[in-house]
Design a protein around this motif. Sequence first.
Motif, short mmCIF file in Angstrom:
data_model
loop_
_atom_site.label_atom_id
_atom_site.label_comp_id
_atom_site.label_asym_id
_atom_site.label_seq_id
_atom_site.Cartn_x
_atom_site.Cartn_y
_atom_site.Cartn_z
N LYS A 19 12.23 7.56 -2.35
CA LYS A 19 13.64 7.25 -2.59
C LYS A 19 14.53 7.94 -1.57
O LYS A 19 14.24 9.05 -1.12
N LEU A 77 18.90 8.44 -0.48
CA LEU A 77 20.30 8.30 -0.85
C LEU A 77 21.07 7.82 0.39
O LEU A 77 20.88 8.34 1.48
N GLU A 81 17.86 16.38 -0.24
CA GLU A 81 17.56 14.96 -0.41
C GLU A 81 17.36 14.35 0.96
O GLU A 81 17.92 14.82 1.96
N ASN A 82 16.56 13.29 1.00
CA ASN A 82 16.29 12.57 2.24
C ASN A 82 15.55 13.42 3.27
O ASN A 82 15.79 13.32 4.47
N TYR A 107 20.88 4.76 -4.41
CA TYR A 107 19.51 5.20 -4.17
C TYR A 107 18.68 3.96 -3.86
O TYR A 107 18.81 2.92 -4.53
#
Length: 360
Positions: free
Chosen positions: A266, A268, A303-304, A258
């Motif tokens: 943040k 990944l 995520e992202n 991360y």
Amino acid sequence: MAFIEIKNLFKRFKKVVAVNHIDLEVKQGEMLTLLGPSGCGKTTTLRCIAGLERPDGGDIVIDGRSMVSQGFVPPSRRGIGMVFQNYAVWPHMRVFHNVVYGLRLQKIPKGEIKDKAHQVLDLVGLKGLEERYPAQLSGGQQQRVALARALVRNPKVLLLDEPLSNLDAKLREKMRFEIKSLVRRMGITSVYVTHDQAEAMVISDRIAVMESGNVVQLGTAEEIYEKPANRFVADFIGTMNFIAAEIVDARQDKGTVYVRTEFGEKMLAQSNHIPSATAGKKVYASIRPEDVEVFVEAPQAKENLFKGTIVHKAYLGNFLFFFVSVGGTMIRAQVPHYMPQKEGQEVFLFLNPLKCVILY
């Protein structure tokens, strides 16, 4: 089996180190390309193989025979053919005489010279043009004359120094495939020098990327594009988004980290080829434009996933580039040509963690 071995090769010009103790092997029948920007040492390396430059250290072995350490072997005795960037064809000689010039110096019988010349001219597509002068030929035809002259002596090794850089874009693309096909049919071990990444990716069996006299990565086009060794390689081969970041959590068992990005969120990313990924380290989260997914509405939680605004839109025929500002950071995304979004419109970017890698 290595047909050409470059061992600890070193060459300097006064205080400038052109080639810095490099090691390379070229397999028999392989096309190896030396790729890099101007001044990286690729042409000097080629000239050392040819014998046009005398190395300051190391050795070059061709077909099991040392060219340097056991006595310097001149170019005429190395069994090489060379094609230069500027073609180097004699303007006052017809095509036929340009091609057979080297054979005549070897005092080969006239009948044999004629047979060899016609074979190689037919091979490179110049049959029927034997009596023309270079000024009566197109750029592509002049390049074929240079290629025929290099091949007519049946060389062990073919060396090509940016041979297509003087041609227009369409002809350059056509000649890439012609040279690749010809070299493969003849099975000649070849070393090709270029600064053109597309040319290298099309023509090569393997690519050696050079920077400041060093080989920074060696592999197939797919390996170098998909798994660049560092930021220089990733930036030189294709297009890459680089997002300044800092590692906050390294999960070595999973090969991921991360990172905290320059726009404060943040992400990944993969760190498989960087074993020294530790918390606090400054890095770049890197992803190709074609791996950035664009959504008009936010998809289910991923995520992202980041919200941004299209700042620029570039039409390139079969696809578009969106330049999207995310917290002041510009990210380039490649999207289908029919996407109707306009500049100033908000979109969501998904930076796939499987495609996002950490580079230094």
